[in-house]
Design a protein around this motif. Sequence first.
Motif, PDB file in Angstrom:
ATOM      1  N   TYR A  35       0.812  -1.213   0.000  1.00 50.88           N
ATOM      2  CA  TYR A  35       0.000   0.000   0.000  1.00 50.88           C
ATOM      3  C   TYR A  35       0.848   1.266   0.000  1.00 50.88           C
ATOM      4  O   TYR A  35       0.348   2.343  -0.342  1.00 50.88           O
ATOM      5  CB  TYR A  35      -0.997  -0.022   1.164  1.00 50.88           C
ATOM      6  N   TYR A  36       2.105   1.172   0.337  1.00 53.17           N
ATOM      7  CA  TYR A  36       3.024   2.290   0.097  1.00 53.17           C
ATOM      8  C   TYR A  36       3.031   2.602  -1.396  1.00 53.17           C
ATOM      9  O   TYR A  36       2.896   3.768  -1.807  1.00 53.17           O
ATOM     10  CB  TYR A  36       4.428   1.928   0.573  1.00 53.17           C
ATOM     11  N   ASP A  37       3.183   1.573  -2.199  1.00 51.42           N
ATOM     12  CA  ASP A  37       3.164   1.764  -3.650  1.00 51.42           C
ATOM     13  C   ASP A  37       1.862   2.410  -4.110  1.00 51.42           C
ATOM     14  O   ASP A  37       1.846   3.321  -4.941  1.00 51.42           O
ATOM     15  CB  ASP A  37       3.319   0.408  -4.353  1.00 51.42           C
ATOM     16  N   TRP A  38       0.758   1.916  -3.552  1.00 48.42           N
ATOM     17  CA  TRP A  38      -0.553   2.396  -3.988  1.00 48.42           C
ATOM     18  C   TRP A  38      -0.766   3.861  -3.624  1.00 48.42           C
ATOM     19  O   TRP A  38      -1.261   4.648  -4.424  1.00 48.42           O
ATOM     20  CB  TRP A  38      -1.632   1.518  -3.352  1.00 48.42           C
ATOM     21  N   PHE A  39      -0.367   4.251  -2.429  1.00 52.18           N
ATOM     22  CA  PHE A  39      -0.683   5.587  -1.948  1.00 52.18           C
ATOM     23  C   PHE A  39       0.298   6.658  -2.403  1.00 52.18           C
ATOM     24  O   PHE A  39      -0.053   7.842  -2.404  1.00 52.18           O
ATOM     25  CB  PHE A  39      -0.812   5.585  -0.422  1.00 52.18           C
ATOM     26  N   ILE A  40       1.518   6.292  -2.786  1.00 48.94           N
ATOM     27  CA  ILE A  40       2.374   7.328  -3.352  1.00 48.94           C
ATOM     28  C   ILE A  40       1.789   7.799  -4.678  1.00 48.94           C
ATOM     29  O   ILE A  40       1.935   8.968  -5.055  1.00 48.94           O
ATOM     30  CB  ILE A  40       3.845   6.883  -3.526  1.00 48.94           C
ATOM     31  N   TYR A  41       1.093   6.906  -5.355  1.00 48.06           N
ATOM     32  CA  TYR A  41       0.421   7.340  -6.585  1.00 48.06           C
ATOM     33  C   TYR A  41      -0.721   8.299  -6.247  1.00 48.06           C
ATOM     34  O   TYR A  41      -0.912   9.316  -6.928  1.00 48.06           O
ATOM     35  CB  TYR A  41      -0.123   6.135  -7.359  1.00 48.06           C
ATOM     36  N   ALA A  42      -1.486   7.984  -5.203  1.00 51.78           N
ATOM     37  CA  ALA A  42      -2.595   8.859  -4.810  1.00 51.78           C
ATOM     38  C   ALA A  42      -2.092  10.253  -4.460  1.00 51.78           C
ATOM     39  O   ALA A  42      -2.688  11.262  -4.856  1.00 51.78           O
ATOM     40  CB  ALA A  42      -3.346   8.248  -3.619  1.00 51.78           C
ATOM     41  N   VAL A 180       7.603  10.019   2.736  1.00 50.17           N
ATOM     42  CA  VAL A 180       8.634  10.074   1.707  1.00 50.17           C
ATOM     43  C   VAL A 180       8.534  11.379   0.925  1.00 50.17           C
ATOM     44  O   VAL A 180       9.544  11.988   0.559  1.00 50.17           O
ATOM     45  CB  VAL A 180       8.508   8.856   0.759  1.00 50.17           C
ATOM     46  N   PHE A 181       7.305  11.830   0.663  1.00 47.85           N
ATOM     47  CA  PHE A 181       7.130  13.078  -0.071  1.00 47.85           C
ATOM     48  C   PHE A 181       7.497  14.305   0.756  1.00 47.85           C
ATOM     49  O   PHE A 181       7.928  15.322   0.219  1.00 47.85           O
ATOM     50  CB  PHE A 181       5.673  13.205  -0.542  1.00 47.85           C
ATOM     51  N   LEU A 182       7.288  14.231   2.080  1.00 52.45           N
ATOM     52  CA  LEU A 182       7.484  15.405   2.924  1.00 52.45           C
ATOM     53  C   LEU A 182       8.883  16.016   2.812  1.00 52.45           C
ATOM     54  O   LEU A 182       9.009  17.218   2.541  1.00 52.45           O
ATOM     55  CB  LEU A 182       7.163  15.071   4.382  1.00 52.45           C
ATOM     56  N   PRO A 183       9.962  15.263   3.048  1.00 50.81           N
ATOM     57  CA  PRO A 183      11.285  15.892   2.969  1.00 50.81           C
ATOM     58  C   PRO A 183      11.621  16.376   1.565  1.00 50.81           C
ATOM     59  O   PRO A 183      12.324  17.380   1.407  1.00 50.81           O
ATOM     60  CB  PRO A 183      12.236  14.776   3.422  1.00 50.81           C
ATOM     61  N   ARG A 199       9.799  11.561  -8.578  1.00 51.26           N
ATOM     62  CA  ARG A 199      10.103  10.220  -9.081  1.00 51.26           C
ATOM     63  C   ARG A 199      10.788   9.345  -8.022  1.00 51.26           C
ATOM     64  O   ARG A 199      10.730   8.111  -8.104  1.00 51.26           O
ATOM     65  CB  ARG A 199      11.000  10.308 -10.316  1.00 51.26           C
ATOM     66  N   ILE A 200      11.441   9.961  -7.052  1.00 53.84           N
ATOM     67  CA  ILE A 200      12.210   9.189  -6.068  1.00 53.84           C
ATOM     68  C   ILE A 200      11.354   8.189  -5.301  1.00 53.84           C
ATOM     69  O   ILE A 200      11.751   7.020  -5.162  1.00 53.84           O
ATOM     70  CB  ILE A 200      12.958  10.148  -5.114  1.00 53.84           C
ATOM     71  N   PRO A 201      10.191   8.558  -4.774  1.00 48.75           N
ATOM     72  CA  PRO A 201       9.380   7.556  -4.061  1.00 48.75           C
ATOM     73  C   PRO A 201       9.012   6.356  -4.920  1.00 48.75           C
ATOM     74  O   PRO A 201       8.905   5.231  -4.409  1.00 48.75           O
ATOM     75  CB  PRO A 201       8.130   8.356  -3.655  1.00 48.75           C
ATOM     76  N   PHE A 202       8.816   6.581  -6.216  1.00 52.80           N
ATOM     77  CA  PHE A 202       8.468   5.466  -7.099  1.00 52.80           C
ATOM     78  C   PHE A 202       9.684   4.564  -7.360  1.00 52.80           C
ATOM     79  O   PHE A 202       9.554   3.342  -7.465  1.00 52.80           O
ATOM     80  CB  PHE A 202       7.905   5.997  -8.418  1.00 52.80           C
TER      81      PHE A 202
END
Length: 464
Positions: A35-42, A180-183, A199-202
């Motif tokens: 769900y990390y994968d799923w929600f970074i897209y969201a 992951v997006f915050l910093p 792109r880094i989180p992906f």
Amino acid sequence: MKIDASRQRSSTGPRPSSTTRKAAASGWIGSALEYYDWFIYAQAAALVFPGVFFPAGNPTVALIASLGTYAVGYVARPIGAFVLGQWGDKHGRKNVLVLAMLMMGASTFAVALLPTYSQVGLLAPVLLVAVRLIQGFAVAGELSGASAMIVEHAPFGRRGFYASFALQGTQAGQIIAAAVFLPLSAVLSNEAFKSWGWRIPFLLSALVVFAGYMIRRRVEETPIFTEEKAHQDIPKMPIVRVLRESGLDVVRAICMTLVNVVGVTVAVFGAAYATQPGYGVGMSTTVYLWIPVLANVVALALIPLFGDLSDRFGRRPLMIFGSLSSGVLAYAYLYAVSQNNVLLTIVLSIIMWGTLYQVWNATFASFFQELFPARTRVTGFAISQNIGLVITAFLPSIFAAIAPPGSADVPIIIGSICFGICVIGAVAAWSARETYRIPLNQLGTANATPVAREEYRQLRSGAR
């Protein structure tokens, strides 16, 4: 009614042991990673993709289109549920969990490599939709398989508590995705973040695939599936069997799944409403990213508690209360966003999404698993949940179309829709049978009868 203890143990697996704890830990970690994968897209669909994969001329159209690609992933979920649900019922819970993990990680990694609209034009959103469809197909088998694995390893009287760990894992995945997006959004300039930082989180999904695979491959198959396979009681077409034997429960579970509108309202539409220029609220992206982090930190602490309460007082009361109490707060939450009141927005998100919604969220996995017999358990859960999620997934785009940028009535319009949908979910839960005192080997069968309260308490006490 007396329970055949030996039969009960063979159907539920061992009393709390290393096997039970390993299944729960695997469900937690695997769900968190997937769900990390799923929600970074969201997150990216609401905050970044409108300006990256779509024309910049009309921000309203770009926003609706971007949120539409988020919803497209849910279109593939019923197909994935059909295929992966049946795979889990025919080939085992462990098997389907490993397969879903590998597919999810590969498709998420591919998002990081996609060209932008300015580079390749319309091909960019086409490729984005393609990888999102693969994501949706893969994730459809995750929660149904993970919670089945846990429930079938859990001792009688503790199924709700242990199954809640899979849901706790999904909340952890949301925290990691936002964290992951915050910093990145804080350290990088806005131009750098939208150019390459997103792109880094992906790219990090490659680590997700490796870690998830190593965890999942070590989990033992459940005793009840092994028993079903030994007795050759595995249907050739689980989907036909589940619709014939449990059709009404499929409809109920679909309606109950619609309560996911609470999370959609807060985390997806709420993000767009708060940060997209067209709405004029002006809340910063960095500030808003803290909302899912803080709400889900609270949820992490509360989910096992609510799962345990469902073992004590039943699934239906918690499902009904969680639906209605969280849904009605949509009015206040969206009003706080409209006023750019950051503190009140955060407080209400914690109460609405991080607390009251989790009463429902911590309970539904065990409740859905218990509505279906073992031979069609993964299929019944997967089909029901993912059809319901398809409906809720398109709500952000519908919300944006009904209450577009510039509208002054967003809290009333969207709040009413959110609460109305939660009422539907509560009525569906009320109409279902209670399951928490039914032995696992009788769940979903015509002769299922509740265990006497005192005997249930004794069994639950002995299972601790």
